[in-house]
Motif scaffolding. Sequence first.
Motif, short mmCIF file in Angstrom:
data_model
loop_
_atom_site.label_atom_id
_atom_site.label_comp_id
_atom_site.label_asym_id
_atom_site.label_seq_id
_atom_site.Cartn_x
_atom_site.Cartn_y
_atom_site.Cartn_z
N CYS A 7 0.83 -1.21 0.00
CA CYS A 7 0.00 0.00 0.00
C CYS A 7 0.86 1.25 0.00
N ARG A 8 2.05 1.16 0.59
CA ARG A 8 2.97 2.31 0.53
C ARG A 8 3.45 2.49 -0.91
N GLY A 9 3.62 1.36 -1.62
CA GLY A 9 4.08 1.43 -3.01
C GLY A 9 3.00 1.95 -3.94
N ILE A 10 1.75 1.51 -3.74
CA ILE A 10 0.69 1.91 -4.68
C ILE A 10 0.09 3.26 -4.31
N PHE A 11 -0.26 3.44 -3.03
CA PHE A 11 -1.01 4.64 -2.63
C PHE A 11 -0.17 5.62 -1.79
N ALA A 12 1.09 5.26 -1.54
CA ALA A 12 1.91 6.02 -0.58
C ALA A 12 1.11 6.18 0.71
N GLY A 13 0.26 5.19 0.98
CA GLY A 13 -0.70 5.35 2.07
C GLY A 13 -0.62 4.25 3.12
N ASP A 14 -1.43 4.46 4.16
CA ASP A 14 -1.41 3.61 5.34
C ASP A 14 -2.55 2.59 5.24
N CYS A 15 -2.18 1.30 5.15
CA CYS A 15 -3.20 0.26 4.97
C CYS A 15 -4.10 0.14 6.19
N ARG A 16 -3.72 0.79 7.31
CA ARG A 16 -4.59 0.76 8.50
C ARG A 16 -5.68 1.82 8.41
N LYS A 17 -5.65 2.62 7.36
CA LYS A 17 -6.68 3.66 7.16
C LYS A 17 -7.40 3.51 5.83
N LEU A 18 -6.73 2.92 4.84
CA LEU A 18 -7.32 2.85 3.50
C LEU A 18 -8.42 1.80 3.43
N SER A 19 -9.38 2.04 2.51
CA SER A 19 -10.55 1.17 2.39
C SER A 19 -10.31 0.02 1.43
#
Length: 477
Positions: free
Chosen positions: A167-179
């Motif tokens: 998720c850091r690679g695809i969305f630069a995001g936190d998988c504990r928050k993303l849907s």
Amino acid sequence: MATAVVIGGGASGLASAYYIQKFLPQFTKVIVLEGSNRLGGWVNTTQNPDGSIFEHGPRSLRPVGEQGSNTLQLAEELGLERDILPIFRSDAAAKNRYLYAKGKLCALPNSLMGVVRTIPPFSKPLIRSFALEPLRRRSKTPDETIHSFFSRRLGGEFADIAIDAMCRGIFAGDCRKLSIEACFPPLHEMEKSHGSIVTAALFGSKGAKPAPSGLAKKAAEEKWASWSLARGLQQLTDAMADAVMSRPGVEVRTDSRCIKLEPKENDKMLVQTNSDSITADLVVSAVYSKDLASVLPNAMSDLKEDLSSLPAVSVVTVNLEYKDNVLPVKGFGHLLPSSESGPILGIVYDSCTFPEHNRRGAPDSTRITVMLGGSWFNRLLGRDGELPSGQELVWLATEAAAKHLDIKAHPIRSQAMLQKECIPQYRVGHASWLRGVEEKISSARLPLKLVGSSYRGPAINDCINNARKAVLSLKQS
Ligand SMILES: Cc1cc2nc3c(=O)[nH]c(=O)nc-3n(C[C@H](O)[C@H](O)[C@H](O)COP(=O)(O)OP(=O)(O)OC[C@H]3O[C@@H](n4cnc5c(N)ncnc54)[C@H](O)[C@@H]3O)c2cc1C
């Protein structure tokens, strides 16, 4: 004579203009408004004078699925076929992906043996997680975080390490928050329909998909994993811009920011730019939802509030070029799970994926891109909240390359770029947020269509395909 105004000249806006002139002849005038001095949005390629290419945004596209086939068809229509650089599934750049965890570069399994054995950084063979997955219970909630979905289905360690890093690679995001529902709709659907992603993958109906044709067929037959273009991905948005600008009635304006949108009588909208006003029969918003919110009138406070509530993360990319081949491994690149401290999200081995983009006469040179920040952007900031200088960012990236890949050489060229609020974050509940936003637009009878990375997927394939679908929905109505 009907006028369509597209706000935003990134991939979504250019694709919208392309499909309007292709499918909706009633719009005899199509105006694309781009606020900055360049087209392409986050698609941004630097061609260095000696031929080497630095990608600051997207670098490769997948050929699969409806979205992948659609982009290939578009590339074909734009005459880009000869410039396509495919990566085949058998290439190291497609097969080999790495994690940097617990101080080590670890190869992710790419064969059956890899899942049967215990391979670091995991503490047990991955096959156990997959074998037990069909026995896990379905979720009772309509949506949940990506982390909780994978923890339930494949175990906490897999979610903490592999999914977190992905998720850091695809969305630069936190998988504990993303849907899970908004970020990975097919996986969410597989659990709903089959109770298991493994069962659905093995036995699920593949559905009646149209047989691919043209380039998509070639991509399927030749087993492409992903692709780019000879002059980098900006060649795609440049070609879209050339195609739309060559059409009579289409006008593409740069340095032309939409500053106000106002509903008018007869289901029209007044679009105010920094230099004039346009009465539009259709407005396509192809900008970040917060940017759209900022130009709507205060009378639409509910809609404005909804649109401005979608968060987006900022990313720093640092492109580095080295004289010789200094990579110790071959592959796409490596990612770091968030448990690794520091601001580095991962490193892409660009010279391995597209050696054609290396500088002329130097096939063995190395290009890498270090990605920093995202949901962990504050790890980049100094004590007073200041961002390091460009030079300091290059130093941080060079240090990471030295530590993770043992690269001792100094880069011969570097470029650091801050990309502010570049990737919208689809938090739990995103799909119902989007339904609410679209209901408000429809009940206010606004001639407004929403496309772009804020809504139904941030990948270029999603952006282009969603622009096509938005335009086609007007053809049917
Ligand atoms: C570092 C990075 C790496 C990525 N890697 C990949 C990848 O490998 N593969 C992939 O598929 N995707 C990737 N993406 C995602 C993808 O690049 C983006 O989601 C996509 O480019 C978004 O396109 P867009 O047209 O929707 O929005 P944007 O590119 O944001 O375009 C919107 C445009 O609107 C303009 N604008 C804003 N406000 C106004 C206004 N009021 N008036 C007029 N114009 C305005 C902006 O200047 C901008 O040009 C990556 C993104 C980043 C940042």
